[in-house]
Design an enzyme around this catalytic site. Sequence first.
Site, mmCIF file in Angstrom:
data_model
loop_
_atom_site.group_PDB
_atom_site.id
_atom_site.type_symbol
_atom_site.label_atom_id
_atom_site.label_comp_id
_atom_site.label_asym_id
_atom_site.label_seq_id
_atom_site.Cartn_x
_atom_site.Cartn_y
_atom_site.Cartn_z
ATOM 1 C CG ASP A 151 21.818 10.141 -2.642
ATOM 2 O OD1 ASP A 151 21.364 9.649 -3.688
ATOM 3 O OD2 ASP A 151 21.161 10.252 -1.596
ATOM 4 N NE ARG A 197 23.002 13.022 5.550
ATOM 5 C CZ ARG A 197 24.007 13.393 6.317
ATOM 6 N NH1 ARG A 197 24.209 12.808 7.480
ATOM 7 N NH2 ARG A 197 24.827 14.369 5.931
ATOM 8 C CG ASN A 198 23.804 10.497 1.405
ATOM 9 O OD1 ASN A 198 22.596 10.269 1.282
ATOM 10 N ND2 ASN A 198 24.289 11.719 1.572
ATOM 11 C CG ASP A 248 25.388 14.879 1.969
ATOM 12 O OD1 ASP A 248 25.832 14.779 3.141
ATOM 13 O OD2 ASP A 248 24.174 15.008 1.713
#
Length: 399
Positions: free
Chosen positions: A266, A252-253, A248
């Site tokens: 993450d 955003r990570n 992922d």
Amino acid sequence: MRSFMLYTRWFFGAIKRADAENQLLYSENQTGAFLIRESESQKGEFSLSVLDEGVVKHYRIRRLDEGGFFLTRRKIFSTLNEFVSYYTTASDGLCVRLEKPCLKIQVPTPFDLSYKTVDQWEIERSSVQLLKRLGSGQFGEVWEGLWNNTTPVAVKTLKPGSMDPNDFLREAQIMKSLRHPKLIQLYAVCTLEDPIYIITELMRHGSLQEYLQIDAGSKIYLTQQVDMAAQVASGMAYLESQNYIHRDLAARNVLVGEHNIYKVADFGLARVFKVDNEDIYESKHEIKLPVKWTAPEAIRTNKFSIKSDVWSFGILLYEIITYGKMPYTGRTGAEVIQMLSQNYRLPQPPNCPEQFYSIMLECWNAEPTERPTFEKLHLKLEDYFETDSSYSETNNFIR
Ligand code: AMP
């Protein structure tokens, strides 16, 4: 002795251009702060980096075959010490007169909260104080916290039912063993009761996606964007070397710390979470995927690999260069899947250099094995400006 001491204060050795910028932009440096660094690609060549009103400028110091350093042939010095002494008395063509040597910052991140949490990373919930809510994510909330009344940490509190605790613990065991300066370090967990806490290092500026969007990116320049990409690629190259897959990777990570430090967060969690953010994670074969970031073959077969992470890295490059725009704006996930199967790719964004776009396209090769490794991507991004030709005989200011 004295001159050696002085020499070492401004000589930073073979540090990268981006690191020179990060060091100079450290808030305690003032206009005129400077350092000299050795070129990584051309041994024996030096560059001068100077802070001028919040902007770092770089000059290539040229050398004569018979010895001697200069910026302009008018003024040649036999040593770098003489060179520095002269430009501390007069700017003589430089953007500013050299003032103080750049302050050296070193912010090592500990891998553990204490020697005890090396093995015992299930910790007492009461040892963690939640101070301020930083955000709420798809799996729960993220808090700034304090461990043992001393150490600042980030605490992820997980919504009950967002995953199977056994699955998580199995994954966390691996995550705990992954250690790299460009990966968010997992410190400890509290899993004995709900809500589960995941305790990690704290990153002061939050997610890269939000950071890119501040003032519509007007304070972020290409050197910094390339540096962000290089730092993420470095963390991912480590995961690649450990045969680990993120699943992922997206802005955003990625989290932003002080002094322009970017770290991947993450990793591995996508495998254990039951996600419910419909905007990003769309249902496909019963499981939810961030379709716009996911490689076509991973969508088709649900088989993830480090090469599907490389595809996502290409989308992350798009986010970086567009200051956090949503890829394929206005398209649904299903439309994107359809378009990609017909060889459509995100077009070159305005202001995106050809050199940067070509790296994105390599990541989106339809054939996964043809995509570059993270190791290659890291090297390419680190050398991004070394291959730049914005340098001329008459003006050796490197943009
Ligand atoms: P997430 O649940 O991971 O999507 O996180 C939600 C928000 O909390 C992010 O967008 C960040 O702004 C913030 N956040 C997450 N992890 C950290 C951290 N380690 N340090 C600081 N802020 C964080």
